[in-house]
Design a protein around this motif. Structure first.
Motif, PDB file in Angstrom:
ATOM      1  N   SER A  49       0.816  -1.219   0.000  1.00 59.35           N
ATOM      2  CA  SER A  49       0.000   0.000   0.000  1.00 59.35           C
ATOM      3  C   SER A  49       0.848   1.267   0.000  1.00 59.35           C
ATOM      4  O   SER A  49       0.333   2.361  -0.261  1.00 59.35           O
ATOM      5  CB  SER A  49      -0.933   0.023   1.210  1.00 59.35           C
ATOM      6  OG  SER A  49      -0.190   0.212   2.412  1.00 59.35           O
ATOM      7  N   THR A  73      -6.606   4.334  -1.881  1.00 62.82           N
ATOM      8  CA  THR A  73      -5.587   4.379  -0.835  1.00 62.82           C
ATOM      9  C   THR A  73      -6.188   4.179   0.549  1.00 62.82           C
ATOM     10  O   THR A  73      -5.759   3.310   1.318  1.00 62.82           O
ATOM     11  CB  THR A  73      -4.853   5.729  -0.896  1.00 62.82           C
ATOM     12  OG1 THR A  73      -4.335   5.947  -2.208  1.00 62.82           O
ATOM     13  CG2 THR A  73      -3.717   5.783   0.108  1.00 62.82           C
ATOM     14  N   TRP A  76      -7.654   0.602   1.686  1.00 63.92           N
ATOM     15  CA  TRP A  76      -6.803  -0.584   1.674  1.00 63.92           C
ATOM     16  C   TRP A  76      -6.993  -1.395   2.959  1.00 63.92           C
ATOM     17  O   TRP A  76      -6.802  -2.617   2.967  1.00 63.92           O
ATOM     18  CB  TRP A  76      -5.338  -0.168   1.521  1.00 63.92           C
ATOM     19  CG  TRP A  76      -4.449  -1.245   1.010  1.00 63.92           C
ATOM     20  CD1 TRP A  76      -3.596  -2.025   1.738  1.00 63.92           C
ATOM     21  CD2 TRP A  76      -4.301  -1.662  -0.351  1.00 63.92           C
ATOM     22  NE1 TRP A  76      -2.914  -2.902   0.920  1.00 63.92           N
ATOM     23  CE2 TRP A  76      -3.334  -2.693  -0.375  1.00 63.92           C
ATOM     24  CE3 TRP A  76      -4.895  -1.258  -1.550  1.00 63.92           C
ATOM     25  CZ2 TRP A  76      -2.949  -3.333  -1.552  1.00 63.92           C
ATOM     26  CZ3 TRP A  76      -4.520  -1.879  -2.716  1.00 63.92           C
ATOM     27  CH2 TRP A  76      -3.553  -2.911  -2.715  1.00 63.92           C
TER      28      TRP A  76
END
Length: 215
Positions: A49, A73, A76
């Motif tokens: 990530s 983002t 995640w």
């Protein structure tokens, strides 16, 4: 150069960029310590990530869809949380959950971005608020429908009990209230609606817990 953010520590000069990098390093070490407590699958997934996290701040300079990238983002954790418990990912359950988070982010962060649209135009950065303009409510209504649909699909495949769907209906009402009543020309109201998403999240979380207890 952005009115809403000009008093933040680095922008105002309270902290230097070097001090900011030192703080970032401390945060990354803390996260690494947490990640190392998880299984190997989760460690790799969590480390992967970082590319999203480090590249996200550049997106407003590259695309009118930074809110979509933020969704990829921020959410995640939907993948990582499942993997931390199960040791792997069940795509049929986790991907709809992840996708629902992306669409939720597109709703609340587009509303949020309307606070800065005048300043963004002046300094030449992009956002979905500028992309959608007067059609914003139509777009975020569609994202809201996709968010709720994906949550319903994830819950169905995970075989969560009926309280989940009852509270999902309540959460749908909260999201609809945000979209229908937000005054996109008012920075104050955009921020108020953005902050109200803590209730949307709390309702969904409660639904998952109660639904799992009843199943």
């Amino acid at each position: 150069m952005v009115e809403r953010t000009k008093l933040r520590p680095i922008a105002s000069g309270l902290l230097t960029p070097f001090q900011g990098l030192c703080f970032l390093g401390f945060q990354l070490l803390f996260v690494l310590g947490t990640l190392l407590q998880l299984n190997n699958y989760s460690r790799v997934l969590g480390a992967s990530s970082l590319l999203l996290f480090f590249s996200y701040p550049l997106m407003k300079r590259l695309t009118f869809w930074p809110q979509a990238y933020l969704g990829l983002t921020f959410n995640w954790g939907a993948l990582l949380g499942w993997a931390a418990i199960k040791g792997s990912i069940d795509p049929a359950i986790v991907l709809p959950l992840y996708i629902s988070g992306v669409f939720w982010t597109l709703v609340y962060d587009t509303i949020y971005a309307h606070q800065d649209k005048e300043d963004d135009l002046k300094i030449g950065v992009k956002s979905t608020a500028l992309k959608f303009g007067d059609s914003t409510k139509e777009w975020i209504t569609g994202f809201g429908i996709l968010c709720i649909s994906s949550l319903a699909l994830s819950g169905y495949i995970a075989e969560i009990g009926w309280p989940y769907y009852a509270l999902l209906a309540v959460a749908s009402g909260q999201l609809a209230w945000q979209i229908w009543t937000v005054d996109l020309s008012s920075r104050l109201d955009c921020n108020r609606k953005f902050v109200s998403n803590k209730w949307f999240g709390a309702i969904i979380c409660s639904g998952i817990l109660l639904g799992r207890l009843s199943s």
